[in-house]
Design an enzyme around this catalytic site. Structure first.
Site, PDB file in Angstrom:
ATOM      1  N   HIS A 502     -25.110   6.664  -6.257  1.00 41.14           N
ATOM      2  CA  HIS A 502     -25.093   5.444  -6.438  1.00 41.14           C
ATOM      3  C   HIS A 502     -25.892   4.685  -5.337  1.00 41.14           C
ATOM      4  O   HIS A 502     -26.622   3.761  -5.277  1.00 41.14           O
ATOM      5  CB  HIS A 502     -23.880   4.943  -6.835  1.00 41.14           C
ATOM      6  CG  HIS A 502     -23.931   3.351  -7.151  1.00 41.14           C
ATOM      7  ND1 HIS A 502     -23.624   2.759  -8.350  1.00 41.14           N
ATOM      8  CD2 HIS A 502     -23.912   2.531  -6.158  1.00 41.14           C
ATOM      9  CE1 HIS A 502     -23.533   1.423  -8.208  1.00 41.14           C
ATOM     10  NE2 HIS A 502     -23.408   1.226  -6.916  1.00 41.14           N
ATOM     11  N   GLU A 503     -25.183   4.939  -4.107  1.00 39.85           N
ATOM     12  CA  GLU A 503     -25.568   4.170  -2.793  1.00 39.85           C
ATOM     13  C   GLU A 503     -26.935   4.470  -2.483  1.00 39.85           C
ATOM     14  O   GLU A 503     -27.654   3.709  -1.856  1.00 39.85           O
ATOM     15  CB  GLU A 503     -24.708   4.569  -1.769  1.00 39.85           C
ATOM     16  CG  GLU A 503     -23.434   3.957  -2.196  1.00 39.85           C
ATOM     17  CD  GLU A 503     -23.123   2.402  -2.473  1.00 39.85           C
ATOM     18  OE1 GLU A 503     -24.045   1.704  -1.777  1.00 39.85           O
ATOM     19  OE2 GLU A 503     -22.336   2.093  -2.974  1.00 39.85           O
ATOM     20  N   HIS A 506     -29.554   2.268  -4.261  1.00 38.15           N
ATOM     21  CA  HIS A 506     -29.637   1.024  -3.339  1.00 38.15           C
ATOM     22  C   HIS A 506     -30.675   1.443  -2.176  1.00 38.15           C
ATOM     23  O   HIS A 506     -31.533   0.600  -1.975  1.00 38.15           O
ATOM     24  CB  HIS A 506     -28.414   0.482  -2.784  1.00 38.15           C
ATOM     25  CG  HIS A 506     -27.423  -0.076  -3.780  1.00 38.15           C
ATOM     26  ND1 HIS A 506     -27.962  -1.121  -4.658  1.00 38.15           N
ATOM     27  CD2 HIS A 506     -26.142   0.126  -3.916  1.00 38.15           C
ATOM     28  CE1 HIS A 506     -27.079  -1.627  -5.250  1.00 38.15           C
ATOM     29  NE2 HIS A 506     -25.929  -0.821  -4.799  1.00 38.15           N
ATOM     30  N   HIS A 509     -33.976   1.437  -3.371  1.00 41.27           N
ATOM     31  CA  HIS A 509     -34.598   0.132  -3.657  1.00 41.27           C
ATOM     32  C   HIS A 509     -34.868  -0.808  -2.403  1.00 41.27           C
ATOM     33  O   HIS A 509     -35.938  -1.369  -2.283  1.00 41.27           O
ATOM     34  CB  HIS A 509     -33.514  -0.810  -4.230  1.00 41.27           C
ATOM     35  CG  HIS A 509     -33.706  -2.152  -4.964  1.00 41.27           C
ATOM     36  ND1 HIS A 509     -32.912  -2.800  -5.495  1.00 41.27           N
ATOM     37  CD2 HIS A 509     -35.116  -2.553  -5.408  1.00 41.27           C
ATOM     38  CE1 HIS A 509     -33.477  -3.911  -6.175  1.00 41.27           C
ATOM     39  NE2 HIS A 509     -35.044  -3.572  -6.040  1.00 41.27           N
TER      40      HIS A 509
END
Length: 710
Positions: A502-503, A506, A509
């Protein structure tokens, strides 16, 4: 141009730049960062200098005649004007989140008000607004296209929504409100960290911990020794301990004691946050009304996908109605299971029992619990698998660099300084071997570090500088995973594996962003869109082809058994309605607090707000509101926006269906996701970006289908 002339006067020749960098360590653009030089005694002078430099840059824009304003000397100049403060405060804030406390916290809080006041003063600066408004009337402004037009439009909205058009008295009040919010949310955050760290229970008799997994017992034993307790176990409220304890501890009274400590976190005493919550909500409401909005939710969501509080509430209620029957069925299944096992037809479930009996029922139904997976998810192997996954998807290469503690010379380790011995550092390269960015990874919990998991971009977002050079992004990936012990490497739960993926979403991105203006690049997007790149990455952790890249027993090297994988998949949606409803309850509470809370009894209001969204326990828990860091640890944060997680889950479930249709490692789909989503930042509205990738709007049914609720 005037701004450039002013900048050259401020900085002077290269020798002076070097001297300034040496004198003001928080402002230094040098990389790698020598963290030991970023000390508490230097913070105040460095922040003061950063504000002074940024202020001179702002004044340079204000000195331009309104008849001479251009995109370059006003809009682009403003984009760069606060770089000195952004650099200095970004480093200070990052350190506060991972190594806060002591003298550094004192100094950080001492300068927090001046930083908040300066940022607020920018949008309230009448001369600056006159230049921006004057530019808006020019022919150049009316013919802007692409990203330049987007930057101009976003700047205009920043100022209008920041209070630029308010009368003088309202501006002063707005300024005071924002300074108060900065101070009070910082205090809320510190109270939560300190209260979490303050609670412990030392257990000398291992028999009291019957049921706890051996991997967690080893962590607890080493933790106790590090705190001066030999041959004992330390029970805490930190995530790697609290979660397993509530699921596996057989001693009900000990679970109740632990639950009660967590339930009462920041409820009373010196770390009480209740009054701060009242004050923060009051200030946010006043801020929104000063700016012409009915409530804070409408204000904060006006530039997000939901657009207003009403839409976010409607989304929440719609999902609630779709899963309500399944939610009640989940509760009944646990109550019935306990009744059958205990022989008591009238058995009740208390809040400190729900996780335990849920786990017991899962083992009974499927002969499975998540601890069985832990030996297959060693941290380093998981990282290699993650890096292999993104290599297949995006053809990037990730290399780890040797690190050293910042106050040690290179001969004592690597050449990359870090703030803690467990921190690691990686560089990322594209398919041509060109470096596209780097990141630190701070994986494990410790006292003084914030709870949860997050990706910080505060050390630098990719952008094009004034000289036309591309400045590479730097990220900081932070988690609170189960640490290693003397006899065992860091072995993760599958949930922790999802957290890393998940991180890292980020981070991708952040690293892939190609927008030339940093305020529009990377993760600087609408908050109900920012979770799409992170949450979509979690999907790969459920796919066999991905797990085959790394899920091997840390001792034998054998792959994850087929039967164990099938059990993991089968239990993916175990009690999913109950888990989903818990999240809906938190987002409903969040929205209602920021739409209609009137300052009356906080707990009574929340009880009314979440009626039908919570489990009707005999012992009613206190609200999470006093230790809900997402909502109250930042002036805005996820306030009125906690719904963003579920909103983005709809996006990620719908988007991942395309990978399932065309191949989970499809380079074609991945290239389009990178090009249309990850690289674009806030260059266009999130609705346009998503439609460009998916060809249509997202479909709620995709999430319900994935959860088995359709």
């Amino acid at each position: 141009m005037a701004f450039r002339c002013n900048f050259s006067i401020v900085t002077g020749p290269s020798r002076l730049i070097s001297l300034l960098a040496m004198s003001y360590t928080f402002l230094s653009a040098a990389h790698p960062i020598e963290w030991s030089e970023l000390t508490a005694d230097r913070l105040a002078q460095d922040i003061a200098e950063a504000i002074a430099q940024s202020d001179r840059n702002i004044e340079a824009i204000c000195s331009i005649e309104t008849s001479n304003v251009t995109f370059s000397n006003v809009i682009e100049a403003l984009e760069r004007a606060t770089d000195p403060l952004h650099t200095a405060w970004g480093r200070a804030s990052m350190l506060d989140s991972v190594a806060g406390g002591g003298d550094f916290r004192v100094e950080y809080n001492r300068v927090l008000g001046s930083v908040s006041d300066f940022y607020t003063s920018i949008v309230l600066n009448e001369k600056l607004w006159e230049r921006i408004h004057a530019f808006s009337c020019t022919k150049e402004a009316k013919t802007l296209k692409g990203v330049r037009k987007r930057l101009f439009e976003e700047t205009m909205r920043d100022f209008r929504e920041g209070g630029a058009e308010l009368p003088a008295s309202s501006k002063e009040r707005l300024r005071a409100i924002r300074n108060e919010l900065a101070e009070k949310t910082q205090r809320y955050s510190e109270n939560l960290v300190d209260a979490t760290d303050a609670w412990e229970k030392i257990i000398d008799n291992a028999g009291e911990l019957d049921g706890m997994p051996s991997s967690i017992l080893a962590v607890m034993r080493e933790d106790a020794a590090q705190h001066g307790h030999s041959n004992a176990y330390r029970l805490t409220l930190r995530a790697p301990i609290y979660g397993p304890a509530m699921r596996y501890l057989k001693k009900t009274s000990l679970r109740k004691e632990l639950w009660d400590a967590n339930d009462r976190l920041c409820l009373d005493g010196k770390y009480a946050n209740g009054e701060l919550v009242h004050e923060i909500l009051r200030l946010r409401s006043e801020e929104a009304k000063l700016l012409g909005y009915k409530n804070f939710a409408d204000f904060i969501l006006s530039r997000r996908m939901a657009k207003n509080g009403r839409t976010a509430l409607s989304f929440t209620k719609k999902l609630h109605n779709r899963i309500e029957d399944a939610f009640h069925a989940d509760i009944e299944s646990i109550c019935s299971f306990k009744a059958a096992i205990s022989g008591d037809a009238h058995a009740i479930i208390e809040p400190w029992e729900m996780a335990f009996w849920s786990e017991e029922r899962c083992r009974a139904l499927y002969n499975f619990d998540e601890e069985q997976l832990r030996p297959y998810f060693e941290l380093n192997a998981t990282l290699r698998g993650l890096f292999a996954t993104v290599k297949l998807l995006y053809d990037i290469r990730i290399e780890e660099r040797a690190v050293r503690m910042s106050n040690c010379g290179g001969e004592n380790g690597g050449d990359i300084p870090v703030w803690h011995e467990s921190v690691r550092y990686f560089e990322v390269f594209d398919e041509n071997g060109s470096k596209i960015g780097s990141f630190y990874a701070d994986f494990f919990p410790r006292e003084g570090k914030h709870v949860g998991a997050w990706l910080s971009e505060s050390l630098g977002t990719g952008h094009r500088n004034e000289a036309g050079e591309w400045i590479l992004p730097i990220g900081v990936l932070c988690t609170n995973l189960t640490p290693s012990t003397q006899n065992r490497p860091a072995l993760l739960t599958h949930n922790e594996v999802q957290t890393i993926f998940h991180e890292f979403g980020h981070l991708l991105h952040h690293l892939f962003g190609r927008v030339i203006y940093k305020s529009l690049n990377g993760i600087n997007v609408a908050w109900d869109f920012v979770e799409l790149p992170s949450q979509i990455m979690e999907n790969w952790t459920w796919e066999r082809a991905c797990l085959d890249l790394f899920a091997r027993h840390y001792e034998s090297g054998k792959p994850l058994p087929k039967q164990l994988f099938q059990k993991m998949r089968t239990t993916r949606n175990y009690l999913v309605a109950m888990r989903t409803m818990r999240q809906l309850a938190m987002q409903k509470m969040d929205l209602d607090l920021h739409i209609s809370y009137d300052g009356d009894d906080l707990d009574a209001f929340i009880k009314r707000s979440t009626q039908g969204y919570t489990i009707p326990y005999p012992t009613e828990p206190h609200s999470i509101v006093r230790h809900f860091h997402h909502l109250f640890s930042d002036s805005n944060g996820y306030a009125a926006a906690y719904y963003s997680y579920k909103w983005a889950e709809v996006l990620d479930a719908d988007a991942f269906e395309r990978f399932l249709e065309e191949g989970i490692f499809s380079r074609k789909v991945a290239d389009e996701f990178r090009r249309e989503i990850l690289e674009k930042g806030n260059e266009k509205s999130p609705e346009k970006l998503y439609r460009k990738f998916r060809g249509r709007d997202p479909n709620l049914d995709a999430l319900l289908h994935r959860c088995g609720l359709k």
